[in-house]
Scaffold this active site. Sequence first.
Site, PDB file in Angstrom:
ATOM      1  N   TYR A   1       0.841  -1.197   0.000  1.00 36.64           N
ATOM      2  CA  TYR A   1       0.000   0.000   0.000  1.00 36.64           C
ATOM      3  C   TYR A   1       0.878   1.249   0.000  1.00 36.64           C
ATOM      4  O   TYR A   1       2.006   1.223   0.497  1.00 36.64           O
ATOM      5  CB  TYR A   1      -0.892   0.003   1.245  1.00 36.64           C
ATOM      6  CG  TYR A   1      -1.911  -1.121   1.260  1.00 36.64           C
ATOM      7  CD1 TYR A   1      -3.237  -0.882   0.917  1.00 36.64           C
ATOM      8  CD2 TYR A   1      -1.551  -2.415   1.615  1.00 36.64           C
ATOM      9  CE1 TYR A   1      -4.176  -1.907   0.921  1.00 36.64           C
ATOM     10  CE2 TYR A   1      -2.475  -3.450   1.624  1.00 36.64           C
ATOM     11  CZ  TYR A   1      -3.792  -3.189   1.279  1.00 36.64           C
ATOM     12  OH  TYR A   1      -4.704  -4.204   1.273  1.00 36.64           O
TER      13      TYR A   1
ATOM     14  N   ASN B   1      39.269  13.379 -42.158  1.00 33.96           N
ATOM     15  CA  ASN B   1      40.346  14.269 -42.620  1.00 33.96           C
ATOM     16  C   ASN B   1      41.549  14.286 -41.665  1.00 33.96           C
ATOM     17  O   ASN B   1      42.473  15.087 -41.837  1.00 33.96           O
ATOM     18  CB  ASN B   1      39.813  15.688 -42.852  1.00 33.96           C
ATOM     19  CG  ASN B   1      39.333  16.346 -41.561  1.00 33.96           C
ATOM     20  OD1 ASN B   1      39.476  15.790 -40.471  1.00 33.96           O
ATOM     21  ND2 ASN B   1      38.735  17.535 -41.690  1.00 33.96           N
TER      22      ASN B   1
ATOM     23  N   ASP C   1       6.463  -0.396 -18.723  1.00 34.56           N
ATOM     24  CA  ASP C   1       5.037  -0.273 -18.402  1.00 34.56           C
ATOM     25  C   ASP C   1       4.608   1.193 -18.428  1.00 34.56           C
ATOM     26  O   ASP C   1       3.970   1.676 -17.491  1.00 34.56           O
ATOM     27  CB  ASP C   1       4.743  -0.904 -17.042  1.00 34.56           C
ATOM     28  CG  ASP C   1       3.248  -1.148 -16.816  1.00 34.56           C
ATOM     29  OD1 ASP C   1       2.507  -1.272 -17.823  1.00 34.56           O
ATOM     30  OD2 ASP C   1       2.819  -1.204 -15.652  1.00 34.56           O
TER      31      ASP C   1
ATOM     32  N   ASP D   1      30.664  -7.312 -53.356  1.00 35.22           N
ATOM     33  CA  ASP D   1      30.490  -7.991 -54.648  1.00 35.22           C
ATOM     34  C   ASP D   1      29.911  -9.399 -54.428  1.00 35.22           C
ATOM     35  O   ASP D   1      30.629 -10.402 -54.453  1.00 35.22           O
ATOM     36  CB  ASP D   1      31.837  -8.068 -55.371  1.00 35.22           C
ATOM     37  CG  ASP D   1      31.722  -8.693 -56.751  1.00 35.22           C
ATOM     38  OD1 ASP D   1      30.581  -8.755 -57.286  1.00 35.22           O
ATOM     39  OD2 ASP D   1      32.753  -9.128 -57.289  1.00 35.22           O
TER      40      ASP D   1
END
Length: 556
Positions: free
Chosen positions: A106, A448, A219, A518
């Site tokens: 409770y 890069n 839930d 490929d």
Amino acid sequence: MGVCFSTIKVSGSNSNNNVNHNRKEATKQQTKTTKATAPTRKKQEVVDHQQNNKNVNNEEEKKLKVKEKQVSKAIPCGKRTDFGYDKDFGMRYTIGKLLGHGQFGYTYVATDKANGDRVAVKRIEKNKMILPIAVEDVKREVKILRELTGHENVVQFYNALEDDSYVYIVMELCEGGELLDRILSKKDSRYTEKDAAVVVRQMLKVAAQCHLHGLVHRDMKPENFLFKSTKEDTHLKATDFGLSDFIKPGRKFQDIVGSAYYVAPEVLKRKSGPESDVWSIGVITYILLCGRRPFWDKTEDGIFKEVLKNKPDFRRKPWPTISTSARDFVNKLLVKDPRARLTAAQALSHPWVREGGSASEIPIDISVLSNMRQFVKYSRLKQFALRALASTINEEELADLKDQFDAIDVDKNGAISLEEMRQALAKDLPWKLKESRVLEILQAIDSNTDGLVDFNEFVAAALHVHQLEEHNSEKWQVRSQAAFEKFDIDRDGYITPEELRMHTGLRGSIDPLLEEADIDKDGKISLSEFRRLLRTASMSSRNVPGPSGQRKSQKI
């Protein structure tokens, strides 16, 4: 602490064998001697008497152990467990009126005796924790509340205490009622778009925070969200983490938990993860906007069939009067394929939810972090292909990734440094990456080689390729072809080894790059083979290991 299995073992005794052995030895001795002396016979009688007493004692011991085991089984696991929590609840709090109740306990209003503050106390009865899993559920809920406390949209955890009969979880008191009650109190049981977006944004923040902790709520429904107060602009708070559980990245739950109206298709298929929370929020959003459930039937089985097979109805009133942006948002949350569904963080970047919201409020997306970790494991060819694909996407379509880039780029200089990358990856708590791994990830993305990750490099690594295809298949066809043509210089419909070498700038043999894509082994890559390459990871990255140390998910 907290181990509740009955471990009293009833063991068999070897004392009878020992007695028989001694008797045989005594018989042998008698056959060897023609006449046994009286002292010898008396000594033997004493030995036999002692062995018989030992036998009786062992029988009594066995009976006692069986009785102990029966008594142990009769006592619920919760009663036999020391949770390790403080044991002075009665000295610190005064229980007040009842707020509600669940399967095991409770919830009450209580008063903190030290300062007079009102709190909520969930009182869980130890007698009802029959099995060890019930004890583990309580411990896990406390752990979850501790981890999430501090988030503005999660009910705050204050303490966990226990006594001989109960476990007490002390939390923030929310007196504004459930989200469900607010929906029902609205005209036609629906929100305005603006008000709905505010509510949905708060739910998504909770989901995104849970997912960064390796946690799935499991839930999410209107009954599990409370308002802090009765004011209209009060905060929404997630509560009831009783079904929530931790999950390793890449792993799936195989049990079915949750509430029928809000359960995701993959939960019913026993292959669910964090994406299921987003589906549930999509269902709630649909209800907020039109006052009806998107999937409905008279029976639970009927609801499940609707969830698995049918699409939500956007034709009935009031949907024709609801904005296109809102419909697009709901549609992208209620995608049946979890891979194509928006993540919680992505959804927060959607224009419909974001309106009025700040980009700085958007948390880092676990799927973006996952994509970056995966990128380093891709073949060189796939990395080049993803960079080509990223260059075909316009700025508007990259809004969610721009939000993510800005969230990681803490100093806002337009580039992600190694330290910023480390901080971002560390937020995905189930993963504990070493510094060397973080550097490896940054170097793979940094095309890069300047030591930083700019936005274009970031997009190539963070793209959700499956979503691009699922959300708009026609646009995917055009976009993937445009990426293909960046390699296919002579436009003959194939990428040859020479074209591959020209595009990548790589020296030496190109054969290893070709081999992955490929499929028909004709020495070149067709458009269909290129698209397949984009959809799938290379062989070396299909089984990305999850972090260690997490427990297995348990059925509740």
